[in-house]
Design a protein around this motif. Structure first.
Motif, PDB file in Angstrom:
ATOM      1  N   SER A   1       0.845  -1.183   0.000  1.00 24.69           N
ATOM      2  CA  SER A   1       0.000   0.000   0.000  1.00 24.69           C
ATOM      3  C   SER A   1       0.881   1.233   0.000  1.00 24.69           C
ATOM      4  O   SER A   1       2.029   1.180   0.447  1.00 24.69           O
ATOM      5  N   CYS A   2       0.346   2.291  -0.539  1.00 18.95           N
ATOM      6  CA  CYS A   2       1.112   3.525  -0.598  1.00 18.95           C
ATOM      7  C   CYS A   2       0.187   4.662  -0.217  1.00 18.95           C
ATOM      8  O   CYS A   2      -0.948   4.736  -0.673  1.00 18.95           O
ATOM      9  N   LYS A   3       0.679   5.513   0.641  1.00 21.09           N
ATOM     10  CA  LYS A   3      -0.180   6.565   1.157  1.00 21.09           C
ATOM     11  C   LYS A   3       0.635   7.829   1.348  1.00 21.09           C
ATOM     12  O   LYS A   3       1.778   7.755   1.791  1.00 21.09           O
ATOM     13  N   GLN A   4       0.047   8.948   1.002  1.00 17.64           N
ATOM     14  CA  GLN A   4       0.744  10.211   1.255  1.00 17.64           C
ATOM     15  C   GLN A   4       0.406  10.639   2.676  1.00 17.64           C
ATOM     16  O   GLN A   4      -0.751  10.902   3.008  1.00 17.64           O
ATOM     17  N   VAL A   5       1.405  10.705   3.550  1.00 20.09           N
ATOM     18  CA  VAL A   5       1.119  11.027   4.949  1.00 20.09           C
ATOM     19  C   VAL A   5       1.362  12.492   5.282  1.00 20.09           C
ATOM     20  O   VAL A   5       0.899  12.985   6.291  1.00 20.09           O
ATOM     21  N   SER A   6       2.144  13.193   4.479  1.00 20.68           N
ATOM     22  CA  SER A   6       2.227  14.642   4.628  1.00 20.68           C
ATOM     23  C   SER A   6       2.507  15.204   3.248  1.00 20.68           C
ATOM     24  O   SER A   6       2.550  14.468   2.265  1.00 20.68           O
ATOM     25  N   ARG A   7       2.738  16.507   3.153  1.00 20.24           N
ATOM     26  CA  ARG A   7       2.845  17.160   1.853  1.00 20.24           C
ATOM     27  C   ARG A   7       3.911  16.499   0.972  1.00 20.24           C
ATOM     28  O   ARG A   7       3.721  16.309  -0.215  1.00 20.24           O
ATOM     29  N   ASP A   8       5.040  16.117   1.616  1.00 18.26           N
ATOM     30  CA  ASP A   8       6.131  15.599   0.795  1.00 18.26           C
ATOM     31  C   ASP A   8       6.582  14.194   1.210  1.00 18.26           C
ATOM     32  O   ASP A   8       7.630  13.750   0.823  1.00 18.26           O
ATOM     33  N   THR A   9       5.806  13.536   2.037  1.00 18.77           N
ATOM     34  CA  THR A   9       6.246  12.227   2.520  1.00 18.77           C
ATOM     35  C   THR A   9       5.258  11.128   2.136  1.00 18.77           C
ATOM     36  O   THR A   9       4.046  11.277   2.303  1.00 18.77           O
ATOM     37  N   LEU A  10       5.824  10.039   1.614  1.00 14.48           N
ATOM     38  CA  LEU A  10       5.002   8.874   1.258  1.00 14.48           C
ATOM     39  C   LEU A  10       5.257   7.759   2.259  1.00 14.48           C
ATOM     40  O   LEU A  10       6.371   7.585   2.745  1.00 14.48           O
ATOM     41  N   GLN A  11       4.197   6.996   2.551  1.00 10.98           N
ATOM     42  CA  GLN A  11       4.359   5.829   3.409  1.00 10.98           C
ATOM     43  C   GLN A  11       4.094   4.596   2.556  1.00 10.98           C
ATOM     44  O   GLN A  11       3.003   4.442   2.008  1.00 10.98           O
ATOM     45  N   LEU A  12       5.093   3.730   2.429  1.00  6.77           N
ATOM     46  CA  LEU A  12       4.928   2.534   1.604  1.00  6.77           C
ATOM     47  C   LEU A  12       5.029   1.303   2.484  1.00  6.77           C
ATOM     48  O   LEU A  12       5.974   1.162   3.265  1.00  6.77           O
ATOM     49  N   VAL A  13       4.045   0.439   2.383  1.00  8.45           N
ATOM     50  CA  VAL A  13       4.087  -0.798   3.143  1.00  8.45           C
ATOM     51  C   VAL A  13       4.621  -1.897   2.219  1.00  8.45           C
ATOM     52  O   VAL A  13       4.081  -2.101   1.122  1.00  8.45           O
ATOM     53  N   VAL A  14       5.686  -2.545   2.644  1.00  6.41           N
ATOM     54  CA  VAL A  14       6.331  -3.556   1.782  1.00  6.41           C
ATOM     55  C   VAL A  14       6.613  -4.820   2.585  1.00  6.41           C
ATOM     56  O   VAL A  14       6.608  -4.809   3.806  1.00  6.41           O
ATOM     57  N   LYS A  15       6.855  -5.896   1.866  1.00  8.00           N
ATOM     58  CA  LYS A  15       7.186  -7.160   2.536  1.00  8.00           C
ATOM     59  C   LYS A  15       8.596  -7.098   3.102  1.00  8.00           C
ATOM     60  O   LYS A  15       8.851  -7.514   4.211  1.00  8.00           O
ATOM     61  N   ASN A  16       9.510  -6.589   2.280  1.00  7.85           N
ATOM     62  CA  ASN A  16      10.903  -6.583   2.681  1.00  7.85           C
ATOM     63  C   ASN A  16      11.537  -5.261   2.266  1.00  7.85           C
ATOM     64  O   ASN A  16      11.730  -4.995   1.087  1.00  7.85           O
ATOM     65  N   ALA A  17      11.852  -4.457   3.227  1.00  7.14           N
ATOM     66  CA  ALA A  17      12.345  -3.108   2.942  1.00  7.14           C
ATOM     67  C   ALA A  17      13.686  -3.140   2.217  1.00  7.14           C
ATOM     68  O   ALA A  17      13.943  -2.334   1.325  1.00  7.14           O
ATOM     69  N   ALA A  18      14.535  -4.099   2.599  1.00  9.39           N
ATOM     70  CA  ALA A  18      15.885  -4.147   2.039  1.00  9.39           C
ATOM     71  C   ALA A  18      15.864  -4.328   0.519  1.00  9.39           C
ATOM     72  O   ALA A  18      16.621  -3.672  -0.198  1.00  9.39           O
ATOM     73  N   THR A  19      15.009  -5.191   0.016  1.00 13.53           N
ATOM     74  CA  THR A  19      14.962  -5.415  -1.432  1.00 13.53           C
ATOM     75  C   THR A  19      14.083  -4.383  -2.123  1.00 13.53           C
ATOM     76  O   THR A  19      14.262  -4.111  -3.303  1.00 13.53           O
ATOM     77  N   ALA A  20      13.132  -3.820  -1.393  1.00  7.59           N
ATOM     78  CA  ALA A  20      12.204  -2.893  -2.027  1.00  7.59           C
ATOM     79  C   ALA A  20      12.834  -1.523  -2.263  1.00  7.59           C
ATOM     80  O   ALA A  20      12.518  -0.840  -3.230  1.00  7.59           O
ATOM     81  N   MET A  21      13.741  -1.151  -1.372  1.00  7.20           N
ATOM     82  CA  MET A  21      14.247   0.215  -1.432  1.00  7.20           C
ATOM     83  C   MET A  21      14.934   0.579  -2.759  1.00  7.20           C
ATOM     84  O   MET A  21      14.623   1.636  -3.310  1.00  7.20           O
ATOM     85  N   PRO A  22      15.846  -0.247  -3.260  1.00  8.22           N
ATOM     86  CA  PRO A  22      16.447   0.119  -4.559  1.00  8.22           C
ATOM     87  C   PRO A  22      15.397   0.299  -5.644  1.00  8.22           C
ATOM     88  O   PRO A  22      15.499   1.205  -6.482  1.00  8.22           O
ATOM     89  N   ARG A  23      14.350  -0.522  -5.605  1.00  6.43           N
ATOM     90  CA  ARG A  23      13.322  -0.431  -6.639  1.00  6.43           C
ATOM     91  C   ARG A  23      12.479   0.835  -6.465  1.00  6.43           C
ATOM     92  O   ARG A  23      11.995   1.396  -7.454  1.00  6.43           O
ATOM     93  N   ILE A  24      12.332   1.264  -5.217  1.00  9.33           N
ATOM     94  CA  ILE A  24      11.605   2.509  -4.979  1.00  9.33           C
ATOM     95  C   ILE A  24      12.387   3.679  -5.570  1.00  9.33           C
ATOM     96  O   ILE A  24      11.828   4.556  -6.217  1.00  9.33           O
ATOM     97  N   PHE A  25      13.713   3.656  -5.362  1.00 10.63           N
ATOM     98  CA  PHE A  25      14.563   4.704  -5.942  1.00 10.63           C
ATOM     99  C   PHE A  25      14.409   4.743  -7.458  1.00 10.63           C
ATOM    100  O   PHE A  25      14.248   5.805  -8.043  1.00 10.63           O
ATOM    101  N   GLU A  26      14.485   3.544  -8.067  1.00  9.14           N
ATOM    102  CA  GLU A  26      14.341   3.450  -9.528  1.00  9.14           C
ATOM    103  C   GLU A  26      13.020   4.037  -9.990  1.00  9.14           C
ATOM    104  O   GLU A  26      12.971   4.872 -10.890  1.00  9.14           O
ATOM    105  N   ALA A  27      11.958   3.590  -9.330  1.00  2.00           N
ATOM    106  CA  ALA A  27      10.617   4.044  -9.709  1.00  2.00           C
ATOM    107  C   ALA A  27      10.495   5.560  -9.580  1.00  2.00           C
ATOM    108  O   ALA A  27       9.919   6.228 -10.443  1.00  2.00           O
TER     109      ALA A  27
END
Lengths: 325, 255
Positions: free
Chosen positions: A253-279
């Protein structure tokens, strides 16, 4: 009987305000059950109905096996309560407050006296037994109320915001007492709180309450797992007016929690983070800060209700959690 | 007895712990007796004036009603002070207790009655000093009347306070109810001098019969037959007790 408390479709209306709206839950014998929610969620109203102080508008409530509406007397004998607001007599001594309580519950004589000193000792108030409660601090009063609620050895103990308004050391002390009560007496404990850490620390099961309704219930772990495993906070360059959410198969899930901050719920943060940067870079967004952590009950609450679990008076923007780099 | 004994204990202990309240309750009747009583007794010193007061001097007439006055004001205030229990939370403690509410409230009223009658005894001692010629053997019946009267007015106070939620109204309610009832009880002037409408209220006021009964035992003068006084006092007190118990039994923390 394995259910200490059974609540079915409980509704309580005050004139045109619905304080408790179709609430159902069950509390097992011997467990610590917490009702977690912000101020005004209907927690105290619920506890007042469970303890026979208010009549439900509709619905069924059984406490210790008895209907609170048809046999309040039987319920009262079997429960102990610590109210949110003090309910001790300031103009009497600690001992007299305990003594009157004991007599009201049918205890007397040497046995009562022995129990009073034993419980005052348990909450470390024995040296103050004959002091007027008027001179007690807030923490001492709360401890006295806890001792008093145990005097008649109830089957179920109700604690309404047991640590509200107390300093951190006293809070921890009160938690210790609650854990000790549970350990020594195997008592069923029903508590309400708006502190997430309190619910997390003490309760075996929690119901999250908001606007008079129960949004979710389960063990703290179960509730946290509603959000998946880990949460990533991404802070974007302030120039982006409205950051688009990152949708992908690895993002639950992805949610905007403030003007410039996103909250992303992921299974595994370590593998998800590089892909978030790419995206992000593919969408032309600039990430200036990233942090992640395991979900807390606060995030569960935000997820369920869309707002933060804290007093509305307590203003302030969204604070990213610890572990940042 | 689970409810009665602890509540009697509580009211007495509270009194012992806050003795300054004693001063407050006995000051008012003393002020009336000294400043009003001594002054008015001069105004009523003309020949034939004592006929109005059943042959008593005005000072003896007034003095014999002062014990009742102490009790009426004191008991009503203590009954209404259930509002304070509401405010400071102790009411909840009594409402969730398994002891029958009727016993709890009777215990509270009885505890207050004992405390207030102790205060009334101080007034009675002063009355004997100020107004000479009162009968000393009147002490025991006066105390008995006093306890019954006290139960009635404490119940009335309780019945009202269960319905009240704010503290602001406290003093106003006390004055608004006790003042007229004091004037329409025969303490300050006999029923025979009252306008008709006032006399009708006085007949329904339990204080009237306590005042008259006490006056009988202290001075030998009374407007009614002493047996009628006892009977009517008991009946009217029972009505007030019933009202007090009923309203307390129905009490929730709704407001």
């Amino acid at each position: 009987m394995s259910e200490a408390i059974v609540v079915e479709n409980l509704v309580k209306k005050f004139k045109d305000i619905t304080a408790v709206d179709q609430v159902s839950f069950q509390v097992k014998q011997g467990e610590i059950y917490g009702l977690l929610g912000p101020n005004g969620a209907g927690k105290t109203t619920t506890i007042h109905i469970l303890t026979t102080l208010l009549r439900p508008t509709s619905g069924k409530v059984f406490v210790a096996g008895y209907d609170v509406v048809t046999s309040p007397g039987e319920v009262r004998k079997r429960i102990g309560i610590v109210f949110q607001d003090p309910s001790i007599d300031n103009q009497l001594t600690a001992y007299d407050n305990m003594y009157i309580h004991g007599r009201l519950y049918g205890l007397s004589g040497e046995e009562l006296k022995r129990k009073i000193y034993q419980l005052l000792d348990f909450v470390d108030l024995k040296p103050y037994a004959n002091k007027l409660v008027r001179y007690f601090s807030g923490g001492m009063r709360r401890r006295l109320e806890i001792a008093r609620s145990l005097l008649h050895e109830p089957d179920i103990l109700f604690l309404d915001e047991p640590t509200i308004g107390l300093d951190p050391q006293t809070r921890v002390k009160i938690w210790d007492y609650i854990m000790a009560i549970k350990k020594e007496h195997g008592m069923t404990i029903f508590l309400t709180t708006h502190y997430m850490d309190e619910a997390d620390q003490l309760c075996e099961r929690i119901a999250i309450m908001d606007h008079g309704q129960i949004k979710a219930q389960g063990t703290p772990e179960q509730l946290k797992s509603l959000l998946g495993n880990e949460i990533v906070y991404v802070k974007l360059d302030g120039n982006t007016t409205s950051p688009p959410c990152i949708e992908s198969d690895y993002v639950e899930s992805c949610k905007q929690v403030s003007r410039d901050t996103l909250q992303l719920v992921v299974k595994n943060a370590a593998t998800a983070m590089p892909r978030i940067f790419e995206a992000a870079s593919s969408k032309g967004l600039k990430i200036i800060e990233v942090s992640y952590r395991r979900p807390t009950l606060n995030e569960v609450f935000i997820y369920l209700t869309g707002r933060e679990l804290r007093d509305s008076l307590e203003e302030g923007g969204f604070r990213p959690p610890h572990r940042r780099w | 007895m689970n409810g009665i004994i602890p509540m009697v204990y509580r009211q007495i202990k509270r009194f012992v712990n806050a003795r300054s309240r004693l001063v407050m309750t006995i000051v008012q009747p003393i002020l009336w007796l000294v400043f009003f009583g001594l002054g008015m007794s001069r105004a009523f010193s003309f020949p034939g004036a004592s006929v109005m007061f059943g042959g008593l001097s005005y000072l003896s007439f007034l003095a014999s009603g002062m014990v009742a006055m102490t009790i009426i004001v004191g008991s009503f205030m203590s009954g209404v002070s259930v509002i304070w229990d509401k405010q400071f939370g102790f009411l909840k403690e009594t409402l969730v207790a398994p002891a029958p509410r009727a016993q709890i409230i009777l215990g509270r009223a009885l505890g207050d009655a004992l405390v207030i009658n102790l205060q009334a005894m101080i007034i009675l001692a002063l009355v004997y000093l100020i107004a000479p010629g009162l009968r000393i053997e009147g002490v025991v019946p006066v105390v008995l009347y006093g306890i019954v009267l006290s139960l009635g007015f404490a119940s009335l106070g309780i019945a009202l306070s269960v319905r009240l939620s704010s503290m602001e109204g406290f003093q106003m309610i006390v004055n608004l109810i006790t003042q007229p009832l004091l004037f329409m009880s025969g303490i300050f002037f006999p029923l025979s001098t009252m306008p008709d409408w006032m006399r009708i209220i006085a007949y329904l006021n339990p204080a009237t019969y306590a005042v008259d009964g006490m006056r009988y035992w202290l001075t030998g003068v009374s407007a009614f037959n002493p047996m009628e006084d006892v009977a009517l006092l008991l009946v009217l007190t029972a009505v007030l007790l019933f009202l007090g118990v009923r309203s307390f039994e129905k009490a929730t923390i709704e407001d």
